[in-house]
Scaffold this active site. Structure first.
Site, PDB file in Angstrom:
ATOM      1  N   LYS A  55       0.835  -1.203   0.000  1.00 47.76           N
ATOM      2  CA  LYS A  55       0.000   0.000   0.000  1.00 47.76           C
ATOM      3  C   LYS A  55       0.870   1.253   0.000  1.00 47.76           C
ATOM      4  O   LYS A  55       0.582   2.224  -0.716  1.00 47.76           O
ATOM      5  CB  LYS A  55      -0.936  -0.013   1.211  1.00 47.76           C
ATOM      6  CG  LYS A  55      -2.051  -1.040   1.103  1.00 47.76           C
ATOM      7  CD  LYS A  55      -2.790  -1.228   2.420  1.00 47.76           C
ATOM      8  CE  LYS A  55      -3.850  -2.313   2.299  1.00 47.76           C
ATOM      9  NZ  LYS A  55      -4.489  -2.657   3.588  1.00 47.76           N
ATOM     10  N   GLN A  99      -4.636  -1.246   9.764  1.00 46.54           N
ATOM     11  CA  GLN A  99      -4.584  -2.606   9.229  1.00 46.54           C
ATOM     12  C   GLN A  99      -5.162  -3.606  10.228  1.00 46.54           C
ATOM     13  O   GLN A  99      -4.773  -3.637  11.400  1.00 46.54           O
ATOM     14  CB  GLN A  99      -3.134  -2.975   8.904  1.00 46.54           C
ATOM     15  CG  GLN A  99      -2.958  -4.338   8.264  1.00 46.54           C
ATOM     16  CD  GLN A  99      -3.568  -4.408   6.879  1.00 46.54           C
ATOM     17  OE1 GLN A  99      -3.414  -3.513   6.065  1.00 46.54           O
ATOM     18  NE2 GLN A  99      -4.255  -5.500   6.601  1.00 46.54           N
ATOM     19  N   ASP A 122     -11.233   3.051   4.181  1.00 44.06           N
ATOM     20  CA  ASP A 122     -11.614   1.640   4.152  1.00 44.06           C
ATOM     21  C   ASP A 122     -13.129   1.480   4.058  1.00 44.06           C
ATOM     22  O   ASP A 122     -13.631   0.398   3.734  1.00 44.06           O
ATOM     23  CB  ASP A 122     -11.114   0.925   5.416  1.00 44.06           C
ATOM     24  CG  ASP A 122      -9.981  -0.050   5.125  1.00 44.06           C
ATOM     25  OD1 ASP A 122      -9.813  -0.436   3.959  1.00 44.06           O
ATOM     26  OD2 ASP A 122      -9.264  -0.413   6.074  1.00 44.06           O
TER      27      ASP A 122
END
Length: 304
Positions: A55, A99, A122
């Protein structure tokens, strides 16, 4: 009947990333705005470390600012929430991704709820989930967004198609169903307690498998000509003699929730694992960050 068309997620994601890079360059030139993405990793989970590294690399390659925060596995929930609050207040950060999974001492829901919904790239915050469910301007979870993009590229107008989403998670299953409803599909959500699951799958023009069980969906569950999107990523021992002639149990490979070898002979189009949905997730994360930056600064959102 010929084998299904393979939906190349790598190539599709490369095009999305290229578009994002052009959008970022335009934002810099026209508005002096550099989108910034902060990724937080707690602990040393190997798979998570790979995801975070990828990422960060993709973010930098797109011309965005990348902020990585790596915390030890024994980080307290209070310390993580304090970092999230700091990132919420940082004007250089337009997107925040923590994460998952998190260590046991940290309540994931509390962390996700603390992220500013405007920076929730997200798409997991309850406000974004609610906006998506009611047709509002939500930041959409990256994996479902990528799945929908591939479906529309493959099929064009989805209106009237019968879609089945196998899996009911908040991360993939539920938002995927909402997106398909938004495209005027007739949507069924199936799961482990669905009666006659095989028959439900066989009715679907679009089958999205997101249950996390290796090769759960055999080819004879697939409607001939259906489009199959396999979200599953499962690590299993390598069982192909050509790849593992010594039958070494330590050699592993990735497989999906669909038995690709049998399904490819029935479906009209199908995503492989790896190389299907996975690359699109990071590409859509970048696209969400651009969207978030534009909304936070009152700048017109670039067209996809």
């Amino acid at each position: 009947m010929t084998d299904a068309t393979i939906i190349d997620g790598k190539a599709f994601a490369a095009r999305v990333r290229e578009t994002v890079g052009q959008q970022v360059a335009a934002l810099k030139n026209q508005h002096g705005l550099t989108p910034g993405l902060a990724v937080v990793l707690v602990g040393e989970d190997p798979a998570s470390e790979v995801y975070v590294r990828n990422k960060g690399k993709a973010t930098a390659e797109s011309g965005m600012a990348s902020f990585e925060h790596k915390l030890p596995a024994d980080t307290s929930e209070a310390d993580l929430l304090a970092l999230v609050a700091q990132l919420n207040a940082d004007p250089a950060v337009h997107g925040i991704l923590v994460q998952l999974p998190l260590p046991d001492q940290i309540n994931e829901a509390a962390v996700l709820d603390t992220i500013d919904p405007a920076k929730d790239v997200d798409g997991f915050h309850v406000i974004n989930a609610g906006r998506l469910a009611t047709g509002g301007d939500a930041l959409v979870p990256c994996t479902p967004r990528g799945c929908l993009m591939m479906l529309k590229e493959t099929l064009g107008d989805l209106s009237g198609k019968r879609a089945l989403v196998l899996g009911r998670s908040n991360i993939v299953g539920k938002p995927m169903a909402q997106l398909l409803l938004g495209e005027n599909c007739t949507v069924t959500i199936a799961h482990s307690r669905t009666a006659d699951l095989a028959d439900e799958c066989r009715r679907a023009d679009i089958l999205v498998a997101a249950v996390g069980r290796e090769r759960m969906v055999p080819g004879d569950w697939v409607k001939p000509g259906a489009t199959v999107i396999d979200v599953g990523i499962n690590r299993v021992p390598e069982d192909r003699p050509a790849k593992n002639p010594d039958n070494d149990p330590s050699k592993m490979r990735l497989v999906g929730d669909v038995d690709f070898d049998s399904a490819v002979k029935v479906a009209g189009a199908i995503t492989p694992v790896p190389g299907g949905v996975g690359p699109m997730t990071i590409a859509c994360l970048l696209a969400n960050t651009v969207t978030a930056a534009c909304r936070q600064h009152g700048v017109p959102e670039p067209k996809a």
